[in-house]
Design an enzyme around this catalytic site. Structure first.
Site, PDB file in Angstrom:
ATOM      1  N   HIS A  64     -15.583  -9.440  -3.980  1.00 15.59           N
ATOM      2  CA  HIS A  64     -15.316  -9.876  -2.325  1.00 15.59           C
ATOM      3  C   HIS A  64     -15.971  -8.743  -1.767  1.00 15.59           C
ATOM      4  CE1 HIS A  64     -12.676 -12.298   0.571  1.00 15.59           C
ATOM      5  NE2 HIS A  64     -13.596 -11.013   0.987  1.00 15.59           N
ATOM      6  N   LEU A  67     -21.113  -7.378   3.010  1.00 17.22           N
ATOM      7  CA  LEU A  67     -22.464  -6.438   3.394  1.00 17.22           C
ATOM      8  C   LEU A  67     -22.903  -6.968   4.946  1.00 17.22           C
ATOM      9  CD1 LEU A  67     -23.666  -5.929  -0.299  1.00 17.22           C
ATOM     10  CD2 LEU A  67     -22.479  -4.491   1.170  1.00 17.22           C
ATOM     11  N   ASP A 309     -12.515  -7.085   0.050  1.00 18.99           N
ATOM     12  CA  ASP A 309     -12.941  -7.938   0.759  1.00 18.99           C
ATOM     13  C   ASP A 309     -13.240  -6.363   1.950  1.00 18.99           C
ATOM     14  OD1 ASP A 309     -12.814  -9.114   2.813  1.00 18.99           O
ATOM     15  OD2 ASP A 309     -10.647  -9.569   2.905  1.00 18.99           O
ATOM     16  N   HIS A 313     -17.344  -2.207   9.809  1.00 16.00           N
ATOM     17  CA  HIS A 313     -16.619  -2.120  11.118  1.00 16.00           C
ATOM     18  C   HIS A 313     -17.255  -0.973  11.839  1.00 16.00           C
ATOM     19  CE1 HIS A 313     -15.616  -6.305  11.397  1.00 16.00           C
ATOM     20  NE2 HIS A 313     -15.069  -6.053  10.523  1.00 16.00           N
TER      21      HIS A 313
HETATM   22  O1  DOR Z   1     -10.291  -9.109   7.695  1.00 17.82           O
HETATM   23  C1  DOR Z   1     -11.187  -9.134   7.477  1.00 17.82           C
HETATM   24  N1  DOR Z   1     -12.495  -8.960   7.658  1.00 17.82           N
HETATM   25  N2  DOR Z   1     -11.136 -10.811   7.250  1.00 17.82           N
HETATM   26  C2  DOR Z   1     -12.134 -11.692   6.821  1.00 17.82           C
HETATM   27  O2  DOR Z   1     -12.007 -12.502   5.982  1.00 17.82           O
HETATM   28  C3  DOR Z   1     -13.233 -11.525   6.853  1.00 17.82           C
HETATM   29  C4  DOR Z   1     -13.941  -9.376   6.898  1.00 17.82           C
HETATM   30  C5  DOR Z   1     -14.737  -9.904   8.325  1.00 17.82           C
HETATM   31  O3  DOR Z   1     -15.969  -9.951   7.654  1.00 17.82           O
HETATM   32  O4  DOR Z   1     -14.657  -8.565   8.996  1.00 17.82           O
END
Ligand code: DOR
Length: 429
Positions: A64, A67, A309, A313
């Protein structure tokens, strides 16, 4: 050329043993697992890697990862994400489809594979979208996507709201042999929420996301798995109630598997205090009791997989008022030390941790890796489980630095990563 990794302790998640052994690697594969020091050198070009006082684990597999290529290359590219992965001990990763454009057609899947090949670091497995543009309206072409190289389908980042469409997705994916990975969230229940609904959200005046938002959708998808007979994998489990739902489904023999992420067993909603946007993630960090239940779920085998996950950002999305900041945190470079903490606390044995960080994900996705055997791919990480360090922002390899663990003391790190017999990462001494 032959590589001899000597004097290390080899972690064997299949048989549940950790044993001192030497690994002989030839032509990208494990050619021998020998008693320490017993290898008789024949090759003048022999490469020797000393692993004394280190553990050798099957290369970690992260099922998970976000990218951001194509579309948001300023946050992460396939190459920078792969570099962060191998630094963290991962040799394989599966990437979610919420790119721009969405990975909902053959050309995007092929592009990802092409870029992965160009980067040449980790094995990268694309996960395609369940619905076109992840809009929850029209199913994608599962057969085409599978043929192009997708290993699973998911609308991760969004839930498939329409239950009938999710049913059809399951039937269709079962036929095509694609795993369905479900982001479970009732968006009407969580709408407008930015953190866990509870005492902390009340105290700091932020709108909460109730645990029910996750749990009602997990229950629905378990019902659909029972109805269709299609295996479903539940992404990023964060609540005690979710663990119970998965436990009961497994007890009934319903084909469900589940993952959690290191932040759900390492942090609770107090991490958001001070409006710390680095701790803003979806699903949100929950309560202390939820954290304990996640650990118990891991220990008892209810939760099969630890996946990061990894959600990069930039400061453009994170240095904002809490309400406006993006959800997500990076995780590829901290998963190993955070999981090793569970080992030190007796929640998991080292072999169980290796299973959850590699073998189980390989089995769920139907990809190679996760164990050592003569003839298997030489994908491995050499780790120093006791090395203590403070996570520094400027030492993070990922292009984005959005980790709530910056400044924290962590223990255990990866020193060398090998993919297909090739050293793709080695820590400077
Ligand atoms: O915190 C998250 N960020 N949860 C998600 O389900 C998507 C992910 C993202 O793509 O930034």
């Amino acid at each position: 050329m032959i590589t001899w990794i000597r004097f290390g302790s080899v972690v064997d998640p299949v048989n549940g043993v950790v044993e001192k052994a030497d690994l002989i690697i030839e032509k990208g594969k494990i050619a021998g697992i020998l008693p320490p020091g017993s290898y008789k050198e024949k090759d003048p070009q022999l490469r020797v890697i000393d692993a004394a006082n280190k553990m050798i684990v099957p290369g970690l597999i992260d099922m998970h990862v976000h990218l951001r290529e194509p579309g948001h290359e300023y946050k992460e590219t396939i190459a920078t994400g792969a570099a962060a992965a191998v630094a963290g001990g991962f040799t394989s990763l599966a990437c979610m489809p919420n790119t721009v454009p969405t990975n909902d057609c053959r050309s995007v899947t092929e592009f990802i594979l092409e870029q992965a090949k160009r980067a040449g670091l980790a094995r990268i497995y694309p996960i395609a979208a369940i619905t076109m543009g992840q809009k929850g309206e029209t199913l994608t072409e599962f057969g085409d996507l599978k043929e192009a190289g997708a290993v699973a389908v998911s609308d991760d980042g969004f839930s498939v709201k329409n239950s009938d469409l999710m049913r059809r997705a399951m039937e269709y994916s079962r036929y095509h042999g694609l795993m369905v990975i479900s982001h479970c969230e009732d968006i009407d229940l969580s709408a407008g929420g930015v953190m866990n609904e509870g005492v902390v959200s009340t105290r700091i005046g932020l709108r909460g996301i109730p645990v029910a938002s996750e749990e009602v959708m997990i229950f629905r998808d378990i019902c659909l798995a029972e109805l269709t007979g299609c295996p479903v994998h539940i992404a990023h489990v964060s609540t005690a109630g979710s663990v119970e739902l998965v436990r009961r489904a497994k007890d009934k023999g319903i084909p469900v598997t589940a993952e959690t992420a290191p932040h759900y067993f390492s942090l609770d909603h107090n991490a958001v205090m001070g409006y710390n946007t680095l701790a803003k993630v979806n699903p949100p960090l929950r309560t202390h009791d939820d954290v304990q239940a996640i650990k118990k779920g891991l220990k008892e085998g209810v939760i099969d997989v630890i996946a990061t996950d990894h959600a990069p950002h930039s400061s453009l999305e994170k240095d904002l008022e809490f309400d406006k900041a993006a959800f997500g945190m990076i995780g590829l470079e901290t998963a190993l030390p955070l999981t090793l903490k569970l080992v030190r606390k007796g929640v998991l044995s080292l072999c169980e941790a290796a299973r959850k960080l590699s073998l189980n994900a390989a089995n769920i996705l139907g990809i190679s890796g996760g164990y050592f055997a003569e003839g298997s791919e030489a994908d491995l990480a050499i780790i120093d489980p006791e090395y203590e360090f403070v996570l520094k922002e400027d030492e993070i390899i990922s292009k984005s630095k959005n980790s709530p663990f910056i400044g924290k003391t962590l223990r255990g790190r990866n020193d060398l990563t090998m993919v297909g017999g090739k050293v793709v990462w080695e820590r400077d001494k």
